[in-house]
Design an enzyme around this catalytic site. Structure first.
Site, short mmCIF file in Angstrom:
data_model
loop_
_atom_site.label_atom_id
_atom_site.label_comp_id
_atom_site.label_asym_id
_atom_site.label_seq_id
_atom_site.Cartn_x
_atom_site.Cartn_y
_atom_site.Cartn_z
N ASP A 156 -4.69 9.60 15.92
CA ASP A 156 -5.22 9.18 14.62
C ASP A 156 -5.93 7.84 14.73
O ASP A 156 -5.83 7.01 13.83
CB ASP A 156 -4.08 9.13 13.58
CG ASP A 156 -4.62 9.30 12.16
OD1 ASP A 156 -5.80 9.65 12.00
OD2 ASP A 156 -3.86 9.07 11.20
N GLY B 38 1.01 5.18 1.51
CA GLY B 38 0.44 6.11 2.49
C GLY B 38 0.87 7.52 2.20
O GLY B 38 1.44 7.82 1.15
N ASN B 39 0.62 8.35 3.16
CA ASN B 39 0.93 9.76 3.07
C ASN B 39 2.43 10.02 2.93
O ASN B 39 2.86 10.94 2.25
CB ASN B 39 0.44 10.38 4.39
CG ASN B 39 -0.06 11.76 4.21
OD1 ASN B 39 -0.20 12.23 3.08
ND2 ASN B 39 -0.30 12.42 5.32
N LEU B 40 3.20 9.16 3.58
CA LEU B 40 4.64 9.41 3.63
C LEU B 40 5.44 8.52 2.69
O LEU B 40 6.53 8.89 2.26
CB LEU B 40 5.15 9.17 5.06
CG LEU B 40 4.53 10.03 6.16
CD1 LEU B 40 5.10 9.66 7.52
CD2 LEU B 40 4.76 11.52 5.88
N GLY B 41 4.94 7.34 2.41
CA GLY B 41 5.73 6.44 1.58
C GLY B 41 4.98 5.20 1.22
O GLY B 41 3.76 5.12 1.37
N ARG B 42 5.75 4.25 0.71
CA ARG B 42 5.13 2.99 0.28
C ARG B 42 5.52 1.87 1.23
O ARG B 42 6.59 1.89 1.81
CB ARG B 42 5.62 2.65 -1.14
CG ARG B 42 4.99 3.49 -2.21
CD ARG B 42 5.93 3.71 -3.36
NE ARG B 42 7.01 4.62 -2.99
CZ ARG B 42 8.14 4.75 -3.64
NH1 ARG B 42 8.36 4.00 -4.68
NH2 ARG B 42 9.05 5.61 -3.25
N VAL B 43 4.63 0.90 1.32
CA VAL B 43 4.90 -0.23 2.23
C VAL B 43 4.96 -1.50 1.39
O VAL B 43 4.11 -1.73 0.53
CB VAL B 43 3.80 -0.33 3.31
CG1 VAL B 43 4.09 -1.48 4.26
CG2 VAL B 43 3.69 0.98 4.09
N GLY C 115 0.83 -1.20 0.00
CA GLY C 115 0.00 0.00 0.00
C GLY C 115 0.86 1.25 0.00
O GLY C 115 2.08 1.19 0.23
N LYS D 43 8.44 -0.15 5.34
CA LYS D 43 7.91 1.16 4.96
C LYS D 43 9.06 1.96 4.37
O LYS D 43 10.07 2.19 5.05
CB LYS D 43 7.32 1.85 6.20
CG LYS D 43 6.55 3.09 5.88
CD LYS D 43 5.64 3.46 7.05
CE LYS D 43 4.77 4.64 6.72
NZ LYS D 43 3.72 4.84 7.71
N1 LIG Z 1 2.64 -3.64 8.87
C1 LIG Z 1 1.85 -3.73 7.81
N2 LIG Z 1 1.39 -4.92 7.38
C2 LIG Z 1 0.59 -5.00 6.30
N3 LIG Z 1 0.21 -3.94 5.57
C3 LIG Z 1 0.62 -2.73 5.94
C4 LIG Z 1 1.47 -2.56 7.08
N4 LIG Z 1 1.72 -1.24 7.22
C5 LIG Z 1 1.07 -0.64 6.24
N5 LIG Z 1 0.41 -1.51 5.46
C6 LIG Z 1 -0.38 -1.22 4.27
O1 LIG Z 1 0.27 -0.18 3.58
C7 LIG Z 1 -0.60 0.94 3.42
C8 LIG Z 1 0.19 2.22 3.63
O2 LIG Z 1 0.53 2.30 4.99
P1 LIG Z 1 1.10 3.61 5.64
O3 LIG Z 1 1.29 3.33 7.07
O4 LIG Z 1 2.27 4.10 4.88
O5 LIG Z 1 0.05 4.68 5.35
P2 LIG Z 1 -1.46 4.85 5.77
O6 LIG Z 1 -1.83 3.80 6.76
O7 LIG Z 1 -2.28 4.95 4.54
O8 LIG Z 1 -1.45 6.16 6.58
P3 LIG Z 1 -1.00 7.62 6.35
O9 LIG Z 1 -1.14 7.94 4.92
O10 LIG Z 1 -1.99 8.30 7.21
O11 LIG Z 1 0.39 7.72 6.89
C9 LIG Z 1 -1.69 0.76 4.43
O12 LIG Z 1 -2.85 1.25 3.88
C10 LIG Z 1 -1.75 -0.73 4.64
O13 LIG Z 1 -2.67 -1.29 3.71
#
Ligand SMILES: Nc1ncnc2c1ncn2[C@@H]1O[C@H](COP(=O)(O)OP(=O)(O)OP(=O)(O)O)[C@@H](O)[C@H]1O
Length: 478
Positions: free
Chosen positions: A217, A101-106, A99, A122
């Site tokens: 949050d 997110g706001n800051l980067g990719r996971v 996925g 992340k």
């Molecule tokens: N530990 C994890 N295990 C499985 N999937 C994860 C994990 N951490 C994040 N993800 C997936 O990656 C996506 C991006 O996560 P990330 O924490 O970077 O941003 P976010 O949750 O969208 O929050 P924000 O944008 O507010 O920082 C999430 O939506 C989630 O689906």
């Protein structure tokens, strides 16, 4: 070898160029279309961040509660073989994008030498972020490095490579609670499931507060589900830290005192026992950042506390307000102050309007009276009168909604069986699916190798492509 030199040869870059995301993965797909976003208007909190100076640091501690987890041993084995004793990106093999997110990719990844040790990585490209977002990255790294709790992520490694910050944490294969909620009949969990998830979140918040961390949050999207069905709170970039001064507070508690009637200094076993209720003052240890104070308006609209909306400053109470909204949403499938637009939601929160409960026939089950009472006590607009704000989680744990929960044993409770709750074990079909993708990536990789031979790579243009193809309008932070 210098990180800068070998970084482009790792699988990481390889996956940055990939256009495939596992669409069956609940959190990435569902979140991208539905996830509500958190709001960040200003960021002037008292930060007590330490600057990240190490080029690559591995977070090892023999005291961590997961010390015996095979993933720690696998990381230790990898770093023992490393020339500088540190974990590098080259030790990791990326499996798929989870996925953005706001800051980067996971990414889902594993150790090259131990395929059973899976993690979430992340990856944050610092060069692409504004100063405000960089401070969020710093906050997230700092908070993660402090955590040691079963319902919070373990930071296995913090790797700084070139302009990337990479955080290696637990992988949660069962998606997030928001996606799971959307799979339930009527978008509502049964009350027993609500109690389970709420209790685990409460314990996680209690731990954060004891460290002086106000989370800010809380929402189902940020609650990921571990392999065993227990929760893991994620996303710490909007937290703020305050000093906690643990204190003893005196609570008034009703107790039954037994009095024996004695005659002439002689006590007889058979004399009447009179029992009467008395109020006594009981000292209780409170480690809650009750004096924490911030003026930043951060969070997700539907979850913002009134004092956040008014901008007059807030403290730990915003988490207890959000906890009330959270319980309401798990029960009713929607949030109580939601309006037709974000503005009207904020107006509803700031107004004197009290929480109203929907009349849904299926929702009226045993325990609802206690649930409603708890929600009402958490959604008190004045934080000074809100449950949890003065004495913390203890007061909430004692509420009748949680009657019967043996708090010290909570991590051993069996997670509720709900629709779509636990990911299916990977069968042959799934393996085939992964293999097909790997083949696709291999082709991309050879394409990249050819491009690299022709000239330098433009990672950001690949990233834009990947980013746009993954993100079909997520419910984003406003
Ligand atoms: N530990 C994890 N295990 C499985 N999937 C994860 C994990 N951490 C994040 N993800 C997936 O990656 C996506 C991006 O996560 P990330 O924490 O970077 O941003 P976010 O949750 O969208 O929050 P924000 O944008 O507010 O920082 C999430 O939506 C989630 O689906």
């Amino acid at each position: 070898m210098d990180e800068e030199t070998y970084f482009p040869d790792t699988d990481l870059e390889f996956s940055f160029t990939s256009t495939t995301t596992d669409r069956t993965f609940p959190s990435s797909s569902a979140r991208s279309s539905l996830a509500r976003s958190s709001l960040t208007l200003s960021f002037n909190d008292r930060l007590s961040c330490s600057t990240t100076t190490a080029a690559s640091t591995t977070n090892f501690t023999n005291l961590h509660h997961r010390n015996l987890d095979p993933r720690w041993s696998a990381i230790k084995a990898a770093t023992n073989l490393s020339s500088d004793g540190k974990l590098h990106l080259s030790h990791l093999k990326l499996i798929r994008h989870l996925g953005t997110g706001n800051l980067g990719r996971v990414f889902l990844c594993q150790l090259r030498d131990c395929s059973s040790a899976t993690f979430a990585l992340k990856v944050i490209d610092r060069e692409s972020l504004s100063n405000k977002k960089l401070s969020h990255v710093q906050m997230e790294g700092e908070i993660l490095s402090m955590l040691d709790h079963p319902f919070l992520p373990t930071l296995y490694a913090h790797i700084e490579a070139s302009h990337y910050t990479c955080l290696l944490i637990d992988y949660c294969p069962n998606g997030d609670l928001h996606s799971l909620l959307r799979k339930q009949p009527g978008n509502r969990f049964p009350l027993s499931a609500v109690r389970f998830f709420a209790a685990e979140v409460l314990v996680a918040l209690e731990y954060l507060h004891a460290l002086g961390i106000v989370y800010r949050d809380l929402k189902p999207e940020n609650i990921l589900l571990r392999e065993d069905g227990h929760i893991m709170l994620s996303d710490f970039d909007l937290c703020f830290k305050a000093d906690v001064v643990p204190t003893f507070k005196f609570l008034r508690r009703k107790s039954r005192k037994s009095r024996r009637n004695c005659f002439a200094g002689e006590c007889f076993g058979s004399v009447m026992d009179s029992r009467e209720e008395e109020e006594e003052l009981v000292p209780e240890f409170v480690a809650e950042p009750v004096t924490a104070f911030s003026r930043s308006c951060v969070g997700t609209h539907e979850y913002l506390a009134p004092e956040l909306v008014s901008g007059n400053g807030h403290g730990n109470g915003v988490d207890w307000w959000a906890f009330g909204i959270f319980i309401y949403e798990l029960i009713y499938g929607t949030t109580p102050f939601k309006g037709g637009s974000k503005d009207s939601t904020l107006r509803n929160i700031a107004s004197s309007r009290q929480v109203r409960f929907l009349h849904v026939a299926e929702v009226e089950e045993a325990g609802m009276a206690e649930a409603k009472d708890l929600i009402e006590k958490l959604l008190v607009k004045d934080p000074r009168r809100r449950l949890g704000c003065t004495r913390g989680a203890q007061d909430i744990k004692r509420h009748p909604f949680f009657n019967g929960i043996k708090w010290p044993l909570i991590r051993h409770y069996k997670p509720p069986e709900v629709v779509g709750g636990v990911a299916r074990k990977r069968g042959h079909g799934h393996v085939g699916h992964v293999k097909r993708r790997r083949w696709f990536w291999k082709r991309l990789d050879s394409l990249l190798m050819r491009n690299r031979n022709k000239g330098s790579l433009n990672l950001s243009s690949y990233y834009d492509y990947v980013h746009n193809s993954y993100n079909n309008k997520p419910r984003k932070h406003a």
